[in-house]
Design a protein around this motif. Structure first.
Motif, PDB file in Angstrom:
ATOM      1  N   THR A 180       0.847  -1.188   0.000  1.00  9.01           N
ATOM      2  CA  THR A 180       0.000   0.000   0.000  1.00  9.01           C
ATOM      3  C   THR A 180       0.887   1.245   0.000  1.00  9.01           C
ATOM      4  O   THR A 180       2.075   1.163   0.286  1.00  9.01           O
ATOM      5  N   GLY A 239      -3.570   5.776  -0.435  1.00 13.78           N
ATOM      6  CA  GLY A 239      -4.723   4.883  -0.362  1.00 13.78           C
ATOM      7  C   GLY A 239      -4.791   3.873  -1.482  1.00 13.78           C
ATOM      8  O   GLY A 239      -5.813   3.224  -1.675  1.00 13.78           O
ATOM      9  N   ASN A 240      -3.716   3.718  -2.244  1.00 13.52           N
ATOM     10  CA  ASN A 240      -3.680   2.735  -3.320  1.00 13.52           C
ATOM     11  C   ASN A 240      -3.144   1.409  -2.807  1.00 13.52           C
ATOM     12  O   ASN A 240      -2.377   1.366  -1.846  1.00 13.52           O
ATOM     13  N   ASP A 270      -4.604  -0.683  -7.726  1.00 12.90           N
ATOM     14  CA  ASP A 270      -6.003  -0.279  -7.692  1.00 12.90           C
ATOM     15  C   ASP A 270      -6.254   0.292  -6.303  1.00 12.90           C
ATOM     16  O   ASP A 270      -5.322   0.438  -5.520  1.00 12.90           O
ATOM     17  N   THR A 271      -7.488   0.549  -5.977  1.00 13.44           N
ATOM     18  CA  THR A 271      -7.796   1.043  -4.642  1.00 13.44           C
ATOM     19  C   THR A 271      -7.667  -0.096  -3.628  1.00 13.44           C
ATOM     20  O   THR A 271      -7.704  -1.279  -3.990  1.00 13.44           O
ATOM     21  N   ARG A 272      -7.544   0.274  -2.382  1.00 13.72           N
ATOM     22  CA  ARG A 272      -7.470  -0.750  -1.326  1.00 13.72           C
ATOM     23  C   ARG A 272      -8.741  -1.580  -1.305  1.00 13.72           C
ATOM     24  O   ARG A 272      -8.704  -2.786  -1.100  1.00 13.72           O
ATOM     25  N   GLU A 273      -9.879  -0.932  -1.513  1.00 12.46           N
ATOM     26  CA  GLU A 273     -11.152  -1.658  -1.502  1.00 12.46           C
ATOM     27  C   GLU A 273     -11.216  -2.675  -2.640  1.00 12.46           C
ATOM     28  O   GLU A 273     -11.706  -3.784  -2.461  1.00 12.46           O
TER      29      GLU A 273
END
Length: 63
Positions: A22, A26-27, A42-45
């Motif tokens: 990470t 927030g990526n 991508d995003t953490r989510e």
């Protein structure tokens, strides 16, 4: 190159190891261990969803 904090490699039985990382933005990142300069991001989510789906067996047909 972003400032990525990599986790320890995850290795399954007799297969390639991969690493998850990470950054402060927030990526999330995923790469084959030893090839961290060629990562997917991508995003953490999105990464969290991918890992949950893999654990749930939704990617077994790809193996």
């Amino acid at each position: 190159m972003p400032d990525i904090v990599w986790e320890d490699p995850y290795c399954a039985e007799s297969s390639n190891c991969f690493r998850v990382g990470t950054d402060a933005e927030g990526n999330a990142y995923i790469a084959v261990a030893g090839q961290e300069d060629a990562y997917l991001t991508d995003t953490r989510e999105a990464l969290r969803t991918l890992i949950r789906d893999i654990k749930a067996g939704k990617a077994d047909h790809l193996l």
